[in-house]
Design a protein around this motif. Structure first.
Motif, PDB file in Angstrom:
ATOM      1  N   CYS A 142       0.852  -1.194   0.000  1.00 24.84           N
ATOM      2  CA  CYS A 142       0.000   0.000   0.000  1.00 24.84           C
ATOM      3  C   CYS A 142       0.887   1.243   0.000  1.00 24.84           C
ATOM      4  O   CYS A 142       1.853   1.321   0.761  1.00 24.84           O
ATOM      5  N   ASP A 167      -2.867   3.856  -3.578  1.00 28.20           N
ATOM      6  CA  ASP A 167      -2.794   2.678  -4.447  1.00 28.20           C
ATOM      7  C   ASP A 167      -2.319   1.462  -3.659  1.00 28.20           C
ATOM      8  O   ASP A 167      -1.506   1.583  -2.732  1.00 28.20           O
ATOM      9  N   TYR A 168      -2.814   0.297  -4.056  1.00 28.51           N
ATOM     10  CA  TYR A 168      -2.327  -0.984  -3.561  1.00 28.51           C
ATOM     11  C   TYR A 168      -1.836  -1.780  -4.760  1.00 28.51           C
ATOM     12  O   TYR A 168      -2.381  -1.643  -5.865  1.00 28.51           O
ATOM     13  N   GLU A 200      -7.046  -1.139   4.770  1.00 25.03           N
ATOM     14  CA  GLU A 200      -6.242  -0.425   5.771  1.00 25.03           C
ATOM     15  C   GLU A 200      -6.570  -0.899   7.181  1.00 25.03           C
ATOM     16  O   GLU A 200      -5.679  -1.117   8.007  1.00 25.03           O
TER      17      GLU A 200
END
Length: 275
Positions: free
Chosen positions: A46, A67-68, A122
């Motif tokens: 991440c 963004d991941y 998250e």
């Protein structure tokens, strides 16, 4: 949750679990990493802040805040910051059911996603950190469930973005698709189709393949074969006439292609359905 540590909780007693967390961590100053032979575990990253660049043998992408990206084990890759400060969080994982699950989810290549700002990825990451730091006895087992949730949530966003991209691409390709259906009897080139969409022939072929699952010429041939099937069963056309009226100039090529798509020759198809 800010994090400036790397934790490797993997232990031999967890390797029989369906999923296990082999590592987790992060740094506000992520450095460049290059792995020409890939990594031994699957990974999800991440980008918390800053900008980076990801390169694999299949993908090059700019990584932005929020963004991941997923990297399957063994895939050659490199990533590096675009500026001095690049805050990255990462997890690595495996398990007895992990490879099979990822394959079923079509997570076999590197991919970048852009989830909503308020996302459960998250929160799940934070739960794994908390479990490791506070639950000495059961952290491995708790993280086994968390990493499974983490994979599924990543896949949910990945699928949603894929569907959205496919919808946008289909809309973009519509003038070309309509042209193929309306003028399949004529010679149609990729240059002609890409011009209708307003992109280069190379870009048109890439987008068409990703969206339709086949090359433009294959799609056009399928339209022509369907028309030939209709003519063979609903008219008294000969095979040669049906081929010509479907857009094929070579009867031998038409017969070979017809059999490839239907499993039978045009003559056999006509005979079976008209007797």
């Amino acid at each position: 949750m800010k994090i400036e540590k790397n934790i490797y909780p993997y232990a031999p007693q967890v390797q029989q679990l369906p999923f296990f967390l082999s590592g987790i961590g992060g740094s506000a100053y992520q450095t460049a990493v290059e792995r020409p032979g890939g990594y031994e575990w699957h990974q999800i990253f991440c980008c918390a802040s800053g900008h980076g660049k990801l390169t694999t043998d299949m993908l090059t992408a700019q990584i932005h805040p929020g963004d991941y990206f997923f990297l399957p084990k063994g895939q050659p890759h490199s990533y590096c910051p675009e500026k001095e400060k690049w805050d990255v969080r990462w997890t690595s994982f495996g398990g007895s059911a992990c490879d099979d699950t990822l394959e079923r989810l079509h997570m076999t290549q590197a991919v970048v996603i852009h989830p909503d700002r308020d996302n459960t990825l998250e929160k799940t990451f934070d739960r794994m950190i908390t479990a490791i730091e506070t639950d000495i006895l059961y952290a491995d087992y708790r993280c086994s469930g968390y990493i499974y949730d983490y994979i599924l949530e990543f896949h949910r966003y990945m699928s949603s973005e894929t569907d959205s991209e496919k919808s946008r691409n289909t809309t973009m390709l519509m003038p070309a698709l309509r042209h193929m259906y309306e003028h399949f009897k004529s010679d149609i080139s990729v240059t002609e189709l890409s011009g209708l969409v307003g992109v280069t022939p190379q870009h048109f072929c890439r987008v068409f393949g990703r969206t339709m699952g086949m090359r433009p010429v294959e799609f056009l041939n399928k339209i022509r074969i369907e028309e030939a099937k209709r003519l063979l069963t609903q008219t008294d056309f000969t095979v040669a006439k049906a081929a010509e009226q479907s857009g094929f100039h070579d009867t031998c090529y038409f017969s070979a292609l017809f059999k490839r798509y239907t499993g039978v020759t045009p003559s056999a198809y006509k005979k079976d359905l008209t007797e």
